[in-house]
Every structure is written in C-alpha cells, then in structure tokens.
Enzyme design. Structure first.
Site, PDB file in Angstrom:
ATOM      1  N   SER A 104       0.554  -1.188  -0.171  1.00 33.82           N
ATOM      2  CA  SER A 104      -0.003   0.258   0.212  1.00 33.82           C
ATOM      3  C   SER A 104       1.204   1.351   0.395  1.00 33.82           C
ATOM      4  CB  SER A 104      -0.844  -0.213   1.407  1.00 33.82           C
ATOM      5  OG  SER A 104      -1.629   1.322   1.069  1.00 33.82           O
ATOM      6  N   HIS A 133      -8.065   0.724  -0.792  1.00 37.22           N
ATOM      7  CA  HIS A 133      -8.283  -0.331  -2.105  1.00 37.22           C
ATOM      8  C   HIS A 133     -10.096  -0.598  -2.460  1.00 37.22           C
ATOM      9  CE1 HIS A 133      -3.723   0.384  -1.723  1.00 37.22           C
ATOM     10  NE2 HIS A 133      -4.110   0.355   0.284  1.00 37.22           N
TER      11      HIS A 133
END
Length: 307
Positions: free
Chosen positions: A77, A194
């Site tokens: 991430s 996400h």
C-alpha cells in the site's frame, strides 16, 4: 514508532525534512502520540512512509553491502511509495508530499461513508466471492444503496482482507462459519481502502503525481496492482493512482518475486518499517524464502523483543 532509529543521523534527518513537508512534527507524534492521532489515516501513512525509509538508513549503517547489492523492492500500500524512493524513482520530499495528499484524500473519503476493513483467515473451501455477493445483498435489504464489499488485500493463501460498508463486514463476521472462515478481525482503520469507496481520492493524487518527477527505478520494484515490475515512469504514475481503488495483490507479488528454478538459492529479504506483518505473510507464502528473512526494528520495544 521510530525510537529505535534515532541514533542513526540519516534517519533523524528524514524526520527533520518531513517536518517541513508536512507542516507538523511527525517524529514527536511517532514518539509521544497520542496513539489516537497517530492511528488516523492522515498521520499514519506519512509515519509508515518516513519510518520505513529511516529503517533503510539504519540498515545502510549496519549492513551497507545489503543496500549496495539489493536487486528488488516492494511495498504494501503506502509502502510502495517508500520502495520507489529507495529505488531512485522518486525524491523523498516529492514522494512524502504525494503521500500527504493521498492520506488526506483517503481520510476524507473514509469520513464520507461508514466503512472499514475485515481481516479473514480462511480455508481452502472458503468462497470469498460468494460471501461478498451475499453481504452486498444483505446491505441492500437494509436499504444501503450501491453497497461495497470486496477483497481489498490478498495476503497469503486463503487469507484476505475484505473492505466495504460496515453493515456488510458485520454480516460476514456473524456468518463466518457459513463461509468456512477460521478467524475474522476488524482492522483499526477508518475506511474501505483499495475499493471504489476511495474514488474521491483519485483526482487529488493523480494531480500531484503529474507535478513531480518520476524516473525509471534503478532496481526492480513490484506494483501492488498486478504484482508485476514497473516498466517506466508513466507506468508508475498510472498504477499508483489505480492502487487506491484496486486490491493489493501481495500474495501474487510474493510469488512473482520469489519464483525460481529448482535448487536455486533464495535471496536475503529485509523488511524495513514498523511491525513484522510482511514477514508473517512471507512465511505463509514461501517458507524457504522466509528462512532468510530479517526485520529491521524501528522501535525500542521491538529491539527488546528481538534480544
């Protein structure tokens, strides 16, 4: 977070530079909290980014040969920004500013919809797709319009993080036995990262990435979006934005990084940054690769545990 790095001048310099970019004292927040503020997306992402690169400075001091001989990098991430800085694709200040904008936009998106992330340890017969479909149907029965419930992180075999509306995640927790989930746990985050609930964060991040210089990495860096190597600067710019609303394919990335012919030795792997979660995932993805893994501690507590 960060206390174990302060004796290394290069690491301390990064926190000094971060204060100018962020407009607040990140080091003080990491050292003294309050924890509730450090846990907020707007602060947590810059903290992870800077601490990860500060841990690289520590590793560089302790084992310069590791840095010199490194052939690949990957980050989970926001950690992907740190990997790209390490690989020479982004300058530290420019990347930190992009992380700041990203974190602020994701915080704002999180506050718009009651949402979250649910970590799930499954079994081979767990059907995440059906579970998410039925969780969305449950949300519609409650009057939730256009519900979101989808896999946001592929961690290791049979382990996923599902993100979306809170009603959907509660449904999955309450029906975990139906879907053969061995364990579920809500993550201490404020939104469904996400997933398409982060769509409002796309434009701010895309705008800032267009304004910074992005170079081809000096070593291989693997994208969260597809688990493949970045090819050029436009590729990086495009996929860093796409990553906001796409699942992190970490399990797939680990297979891509460590795939090799039989009897070929595995490379040494170093995890730099807070926590040892990536090491735990590596162990579950590839035990042989994990056996030559090491974590570079960023806090005194971790160093005491290691000792």
């Amino acid at each position: 977070m960060g206390r174990g790095l302060l004796s290394f001048p290069g690491a301390r310099d990064l926190f000094v530079a971060a204060r100018d970019v962020l407009g607040y004292d990140l080091l003080s927040l990491c050292l003294h909290g309050p924890q509730t503020e450090l846990d907020r997306t707007v602060h947590c992402q810059p903290a992870v980014f800077v601490s990860s690169l500060a841990a690289v400075e520590k590793l560089s001091h302790q084992r310069p040969d590791v840095i010199e001989n490194c052939v690949a990098a990957a980050g989970f991430s926001v950690g992907e920004f740190a990997a790209l800085v390490f690989a020479g694709a982004l300058d530290f200040e420019a990347a930190l500013y992009a992380v700041k904008v990203r974190a602020e936009a994701m915080q704002q998106a999180s506050e718009a919809v009651p949402s979250g992330m649910l970590s799930i340890i499954g079994q081979p017969k767990s059907d995440f797709k059906v579970a998410c479909i039925e969780a969305r149907e449950h949300c519609r029965s409650l009057g939730v319009e256009d519900p979101v419930c989808e896999v946001a992180n592929y961690l290791f075999p049979d382990s996923r993080v599902v993100a979306g509306h809170l009603q959907a995640l509660k449904f999955l927790e309450e029906n975990s036995r139906k879907y053969y989930f061995a364990r579920t746990k809500m993550l201490p985050v404020s939104g469904a990262f996400h997933t398409r609930l982060m769509e409002s964060a796309i434009e701010p991040l895309a705008k800032v990435l267009k304004s910074v210089e992005i170079r081809k990495p000096l070593i291989n860096v693997y994208s969260n979006v597809d688990g493949k190597k970045y090819m050029h600067s436009k590729h990086i710019q495009h996929l860093l934005v796409k990553q906001l609303v796409s699942p992190v394919k970490w399990e797939q990335t680990m297979h891509e990084v460590y795939e090799r012919t039989k009897r070929t030795k595995f490379p040494f792997t170093y995890e730099v940054g807070p926590g040892k979660q990536l090491g735990a995932m590596l162990r579950n993805c590839n035990l042989k690769a994990w056996r030559v893994y090491k974590h570079i501690e960023v806090s005194e507590d971790e160093e005491v545990e290691e000792a």
